[in-house]
Motif scaffolding. Sequence first.
Motif, PDB file in Angstrom:
ATOM      1  N   GLU A  32      36.909  30.788  32.030  1.00 23.35           N
ATOM      2  CA  GLU A  32      35.439  31.221  32.713  1.00 23.35           C
ATOM      3  C   GLU A  32      34.220  30.756  31.001  1.00 23.35           C
ATOM      4  O   GLU A  32      33.256  31.156  31.561  1.00 23.35           O
ATOM      5  CB  GLU A  32      35.824  33.072  31.928  1.00 23.35           C
ATOM      6  CG  GLU A  32      36.508  33.830  32.527  1.00 23.35           C
ATOM      7  CD  GLU A  32      36.258  34.007  34.495  1.00 23.35           C
ATOM      8  OE1 GLU A  32      34.593  33.853  34.701  1.00 23.35           O
ATOM      9  OE2 GLU A  32      36.561  33.576  34.960  1.00 23.35           O
ATOM     10  N   LEU A 104      45.478  39.212  44.179  1.00 26.81           N
ATOM     11  CA  LEU A 104      44.022  39.594  44.896  1.00 26.81           C
ATOM     12  C   LEU A 104      44.278  41.187  45.185  1.00 26.81           C
ATOM     13  O   LEU A 104      43.412  42.570  45.091  1.00 26.81           O
ATOM     14  CB  LEU A 104      43.812  38.752  45.493  1.00 26.81           C
ATOM     15  CG  LEU A 104      43.270  37.357  44.661  1.00 26.81           C
ATOM     16  CD1 LEU A 104      42.298  36.742  44.852  1.00 26.81           C
ATOM     17  CD2 LEU A 104      43.412  37.490  42.925  1.00 26.81           C
ATOM     18  N   SER A 111      40.976  41.933  40.073  1.00 25.11           N
ATOM     19  CA  SER A 111      41.665  40.954  39.671  1.00 25.11           C
ATOM     20  C   SER A 111      41.538  39.101  40.286  1.00 25.11           C
ATOM     21  O   SER A 111      40.242  39.117  42.073  1.00 25.11           O
ATOM     22  CB  SER A 111      42.606  40.998  41.807  1.00 25.11           C
ATOM     23  OG  SER A 111      42.893  42.325  40.998  1.00 25.11           O
ATOM     24  N   THR A 112      41.976  38.263  39.068  1.00 28.03           N
ATOM     25  CA  THR A 112      41.448  37.422  39.707  1.00 28.03           C
ATOM     26  C   THR A 112      43.191  36.258  39.207  1.00 28.03           C
ATOM     27  O   THR A 112      43.956  36.536  38.165  1.00 28.03           O
ATOM     28  CB  THR A 112      40.516  36.414  38.199  1.00 28.03           C
ATOM     29  OG1 THR A 112      41.286  37.281  37.310  1.00 28.03           O
ATOM     30  CG2 THR A 112      39.074  37.298  38.789  1.00 28.03           C
ATOM     31  N   THR A 113      43.157  34.834  39.678  1.00 30.77           N
ATOM     32  CA  THR A 113      44.024  34.456  39.246  1.00 30.77           C
ATOM     33  C   THR A 113      43.909  33.036  38.541  1.00 30.77           C
ATOM     34  O   THR A 113      42.136  33.112  39.053  1.00 30.77           O
ATOM     35  CB  THR A 113      45.264  34.178  40.643  1.00 30.77           C
ATOM     36  OG1 THR A 113      45.082  33.278  41.716  1.00 30.77           O
ATOM     37  CG2 THR A 113      45.537  35.458  40.919  1.00 30.77           C
ATOM     38  N   SER A 116      42.671  31.444  42.068  1.00 33.17           N
ATOM     39  CA  SER A 116      41.344  31.639  42.897  1.00 33.17           C
ATOM     40  C   SER A 116      40.225  31.126  42.307  1.00 33.17           C
ATOM     41  O   SER A 116      39.351  31.499  43.009  1.00 33.17           O
ATOM     42  CB  SER A 116      41.870  33.876  42.841  1.00 33.17           C
ATOM     43  OG  SER A 116      41.612  33.915  41.595  1.00 33.17           O
ATOM     44  N   THR A 117      39.894  31.704  40.844  1.00 33.86           N
ATOM     45  CA  THR A 117      39.590  31.007  40.440  1.00 33.86           C
ATOM     46  C   THR A 117      39.041  29.213  40.277  1.00 33.86           C
ATOM     47  O   THR A 117      37.903  29.083  40.514  1.00 33.86           O
ATOM     48  CB  THR A 117      39.269  30.735  37.589  1.00 33.86           C
ATOM     49  OG1 THR A 117      39.980  32.500  38.099  1.00 33.86           O
ATOM     50  CG2 THR A 117      38.273  30.286  37.715  1.00 33.86           C
ATOM     51  N   GLY A 166      32.341  37.220  37.877  1.00 36.90           N
ATOM     52  CA  GLY A 166      34.111  36.669  37.745  1.00 36.90           C
ATOM     53  C   GLY A 166      35.037  37.467  38.515  1.00 36.90           C
ATOM     54  O   GLY A 166      36.081  38.065  38.051  1.00 36.90           O
ATOM     55  N   LYS A 167      33.603  38.523  39.608  1.00 36.23           N
ATOM     56  CA  LYS A 167      35.094  39.564  40.250  1.00 36.23           C
ATOM     57  C   LYS A 167      34.878  39.049  41.618  1.00 36.23           C
ATOM     58  O   LYS A 167      34.329  38.197  42.302  1.00 36.23           O
ATOM     59  CB  LYS A 167      33.807  41.034  39.991  1.00 36.23           C
ATOM     60  CG  LYS A 167      34.595  41.139  38.498  1.00 36.23           C
ATOM     61  CD  LYS A 167      33.397  42.339  38.370  1.00 36.23           C
ATOM     62  CE  LYS A 167      33.885  42.979  37.344  1.00 36.23           C
ATOM     63  NZ  LYS A 167      33.712  44.139  36.607  1.00 36.23           N
ATOM     64  N   HIS A 169      36.795  38.151  43.672  1.00 32.85           N
ATOM     65  CA  HIS A 169      38.276  36.844  44.386  1.00 32.85           C
ATOM     66  C   HIS A 169      38.778  36.737  45.297  1.00 32.85           C
ATOM     67  O   HIS A 169      39.202  36.327  46.304  1.00 32.85           O
ATOM     68  CB  HIS A 169      39.212  36.674  43.379  1.00 32.85           C
ATOM     69  CG  HIS A 169      37.977  35.655  42.084  1.00 32.85           C
ATOM     70  ND1 HIS A 169      38.875  34.559  41.562  1.00 32.85           N
ATOM     71  CD2 HIS A 169      36.708  36.174  41.295  1.00 32.85           C
ATOM     72  CE1 HIS A 169      38.408  34.223  40.664  1.00 32.85           C
ATOM     73  NE2 HIS A 169      36.639  34.504  40.767  1.00 32.85           N
TER      74      HIS A 169
END
Length: 297
Positions: A32, A104, A111-113, A116-117, A166-167, A169
């Motif tokens: 992030e 996710l 939810s994030t991984t 996915s990021t 950051g949401k 995903h």
Amino acid sequence: PNWIDLPLFVQEIMMDDPLVKLYPPISKLNLESREVKFYSLLCTFLLFSIIFAISYFISSFFYTFKKILRTKEKVFWSLAFVRATFGLTCLPIGLYYLSVNDALKKDVVNSTTVLSTMAVYYSVGFFIFECTALYASNIIFRFFDSFLFAHHTLSLFGYCIVTYYGKGHFFAVAGLVLEGTTPFTCLCWMLLKAKWAHTRVWKVNQFILVHLFHCRTMVETYFYFVSYFQWQTIWSEMPSPIFYSLYIQLSLQLFLLTPYWTYKKTQQMMNPIDWNHPELVEQKTKNGGIVNHAHRD
């Protein structure tokens, strides 16, 4: 922060992440942070720029590229190769989170991984390159595809705000499965320009392409299905810019863009014409010496 300092359930998700398994040191990065975001976007942009340059250079040795295509079409050819590369790399990631991994799907907002990021950053880098190339080519060649312009501009905006907050995903990454049509669309155009429009390869590619566009419709409808069952979380926790961007673009794709593209590709399967450059077809049909050549495009 080190992932060992994170809560146990977060550690379990990260331990199951394919990217962490493939490259464990990535779990130690703060994904992030502005530095990671900046360098991820920069590297992705440079990657696709290099792919474009390599495609243009290698293709320059092919007869079709060198002798038949005009400058505008040569640029489009190389862009098609870049888009196909993006589609091929995104399809397995989208399928993975759509049908294999539920990390996710349990909370489509928060939810994030790791994978996915990085997939979101990868997508932003691509759309920055794509929109830069699209805007530049529109200005230089005085050609404007309103649907493609709207789709890619909204995609860039959508992935940028997902990166910022950051949401969201699940929709951003599972939605990459929609790019599964891109490699076949690009191959369709390349075969058309290589005068292979009446070969078995062309017919098989068009058959797959049209069916994939129908699959797009099912996936887009499925996103509404998921939204219905998680609406309370979406309504209360999804940031407004992501909410409006997501559902405006999803509605445009489900009710306008995908049906239109499905219709055009079905029509093209029966009548192989370059819909991307109609003015070139018109010029050829006006030249009596190559009327039949225009119909073979």
